[in-house]
Scaffold this motif. Structure first.
Motif, PDB file in Angstrom:
ATOM      1  N   HIS A 172     -41.865   3.161 -47.015  1.00 53.67           N
ATOM      2  CA  HIS A 172     -41.485   1.893 -46.392  1.00 53.67           C
ATOM      3  C   HIS A 172     -40.103   1.450 -46.869  1.00 53.67           C
TER       4      HIS A 172
ATOM      5  N   PHE B 217     -37.437   3.662 -45.364  1.00 50.34           N
ATOM      6  CA  PHE B 217     -37.272   3.295 -43.961  1.00 50.34           C
ATOM      7  C   PHE B 217     -36.341   2.093 -43.834  1.00 50.34           C
TER       8      PHE B 217
ATOM      9  N   GLY C 234     -34.113   0.640 -40.907  1.00 47.83           N
ATOM     10  CA  GLY C 234     -35.327   0.299 -40.168  1.00 47.83           C
ATOM     11  C   GLY C 234     -35.817  -1.090 -40.537  1.00 47.83           C
TER      12      GLY C 234
END
Length: 117
Positions: free
Chosen positions: A93, A96, A101
């Protein structure tokens, strides 16, 4: 399409389980499955019927522990494995987001706003 787990109740005590997976023949399928399930639970499952599904998953885990030969060892193993997977998910995460992201986390039962495109 693979059948991960199908459960049918035919009577008070007649519960039958079906799956297409064979973890005893392919042990590496379990970590792959955990990753896929975790990803699904972080995305498309939330906002749906997650409260019902999670209650059933937890009931299965409790039943498994109740009939386990060594439940303390099983709990310890599950704790260690879930901690390791949580760290992997957290790192993915963060990577990302570092790469531009954006992840939006919705609490259980909260659905994203419906927008028109």
């Amino acid at each position: 399409m693979k059948k991960i787990l199908e459960i049918h109740q035919y009577g008070e005590t007649d519960i039958r389980f079906h799956t297409d997976l064979r973890p005893m023949e392919k042990p590496e399928s379990i970590p792959e499955l955990v990753s896929s399930v975790a990803f699904s639970m972080m995305t498309s499952l939330w906002g749906g019927n997650e409260m019902d599904i999670l209650a059933i998953i937890r009931a299965l885990a409790i039943a498994d522990l109740a009939v386990s030969v060594n439940r303390k060892e099983m709990i310890k193993m599950m704790d260690q494995d879930s901690k390791a997977f949580a760290e992997i998910i957290r790192e993915a995460h963060q990577a990302f987001e570092r790469n531009g992201g954006k992840a939006v986390v919705f609490a259980p039962g909260v659905m994203p706003a419906k927008t028109k495109s």
